[in-house]
Design an enzyme around this catalytic site. Structure first.
Site, PDB file in Angstrom:
ATOM      1  N   ASP A 120       9.654   2.763   1.113  1.00  0.00           N
ATOM      2  CA  ASP A 120       8.491   3.491   1.611  1.00  0.00           C
ATOM      3  C   ASP A 120       8.502   3.391   3.136  1.00  0.00           C
ATOM      4  OD1 ASP A 120       6.023   4.368   2.478  1.00  0.00           O
ATOM      5  OD2 ASP A 120       4.885   3.369   0.902  1.00  0.00           O
TER       6      ASP A 120
ATOM      7  N   PHE B  44       0.862  -1.187   0.000  1.00  0.00           N
ATOM      8  CA  PHE B  44       0.000   0.000   0.000  1.00  0.00           C
ATOM      9  C   PHE B  44       0.891   1.226   0.000  1.00  0.00           C
ATOM     10  CE2 PHE B  44      -2.234   3.498   2.045  1.00  0.00           C
ATOM     11  CZ  PHE B  44      -3.395   3.540   1.292  1.00  0.00           C
TER      12      PHE B  44
ATOM     13  N   LYS C  48       3.667  10.769   7.973  1.00  0.00           N
ATOM     14  CA  LYS C  48       3.100  10.328   9.245  1.00  0.00           C
ATOM     15  C   LYS C  48       3.835  10.908  10.460  1.00  0.00           C
ATOM     16  CE  LYS C  48       0.748   6.130   7.608  1.00  0.00           C
ATOM     17  NZ  LYS C  48      -0.631   6.474   7.995  1.00  0.00           N
TER      18      LYS C  48
END
Length: 384
Positions: free
Chosen positions: A212, A126, A241
């Site tokens: 990532d 994802f 984040k």
């Protein structure tokens, strides 16, 4: 009332009005122990005094300038990121979110490898919900409603080292975009042999490795970057984040020779490098370093693991540091999530049979044990 909001997340679990440390509070004053951290965002907890002070102080100076200028906070944040990067002379591009950081990485790879246009990504991965990031995301349920997507992406079966070696031997494959731990798939770490296949592809075929780190970065696994656990030195990596601890920010970080392939005007972001966001980012990294959070997270992870494994209905525990995925004996994870919330604990269910735990990295040992005890009670009632 939620009538004015688009219904993209399902019914809200509650209306939260305040946060402090590892706790959130709803409008009726009920307290919840946060074992999700806003999905790996508030790694330093809620309303952290150091981050609060950094942002409030910046509010008295300047909020926005445009990228025709630098600001002290953007330069400071880039410097702090460069200090934790696993390669020298890192170059940083700031944006507003993880998906934007991935979009930037995809453009960088395409610019750097014009004759090798294919990008390999992993089954179950994802990388975001924009069309470019979604094209790199190998989850059919998320992809299918929006097809046709961008072409040029090659799916590699997760943890299949032989498949990775075969695919990266293709001279048209210029890069691999990977998560060190698949977060949205339920917290699934790379196996050592698969990680070695990535390292070999970089060394033997010149394939660019883009890690990532949007969920795994900034001490979540006990390392600055999740890929460092495997000895992988990526050519580029993405952050978001936890970088702002709740203040929206993303970043693409690249080796200088790779970054140099992007020319003036190739990419940009109106709010990228915003003084408020970069003030928060610099303060986050500085606090993490001063508080020795990497060592602390490794210690807390070692403490939590033997407490999680015996819980009723748990068949396997995956993850590293304070990033855990719990496989359940039945596909009841959403029900467990709701029951835990009713019991004062926030966590989530990324898949029907897996729970994800992402507590703040500043959590104390008693608070960590308290959360596991609450979860254990819920699971005992469900499976015991």
């Amino acid at each position: 009332m939620t009538g004015m909001l688009m219904d993209l997340y399902g019914p809200p679990m509650g209306n939260l009005v305040r946060g402090s440390g590892v706790y959130l509070f709803d409008e009726e004053g009920r307290r919840y122990l946060d074992f999700l951290s806003g999905i790996a965002v508030t790694s330093l907890g809620h309303n952290h005094p150091v981050i609060h002070e950094a942002v409030v102080s910046q509010l008295t100076r300047v909020w926005h300038t445009s990228n025709f200028f630098t600001t002290p906070s953007s330069l400071r944040a880039a410097e702090r990121i460069g200090e934790i990067a696993p390669f020298a002379d890192a170059r940083v591009f700031f944006c507003n979110s993880g998906a934007e950081a991935i979009e930037s990485a995809l453009k960088l790879v395409r610019r750097a490898c014009p004759d090798r246009p294919k990008i390999a990504t992993l089954s179950g991965s994802f990388h975001g919900r924009t069309l470019g990031a979604l094209s790199a995301t190998m989850q059919p349920k998320k992809r299918q409603p929006f097809e046709p997507l961008l072409t040029g992406f090659v799916e590699v079966p997760f943890n299949d080292a032989l498949a990775m070696r075969e695919i990266t031997a293709d001279p048209e494959v210029g890069a691999v975009l990977f998560e060190p731990i698949l977060g949205e798939a339920g917290v699934l770490p790379l196996e050592d042999g698969f990680a070695q296949a990535l390292i070999d592809a970089q060394r033997d075929h010149g394939v660019l490795l883009v890690s990532d780190e949007i969920q795994t970065g900034l001490c979540r696994t006990g390392e600055w970057l999740g890929c460092s656990y495997y000895g992988i030195v990526p050519d580029a990596f993405t952050l978001a984040k936890a970088l702002g601890n709740g203040v929206p920010i993303g970043a693409l970080v690249a080796k200088p020779e790779l970054a140099a392939t992007m020319l003036v005007g190739d990419h940009g972001s109106t709010f990228g490098g915003n003084p408020l966001a970069t003030a928060a980012a610099a303060a986050v990294i500085e606090f993490m370093e001063q508080a020795s959070l990497r060592e602390r997270v490794r210690h807390l992870g070692d403490l939590a693991l033997p407490l999680l494994k015996p819980l009723s209905g748990v068949t396997k525990v995956d993850g590293r540091g304070l990033m855990f995925g719990l496989a359940l004996a039945a596909p009841v994870a959403p029900e467990v999530m709701q029951e835990a919330f009713s019991s004062g604990l926030i966590l989530n269910a990324p898949t029907p049979d897996r729970l994800r735990l992402l507590p703040p990295l500043i959590i104390s040992e008693p608070e960590l044990k308290q959360g596991i005890d609450i979860l254990g009670g819920v699971l005992e009632r469900r499976f015991g």
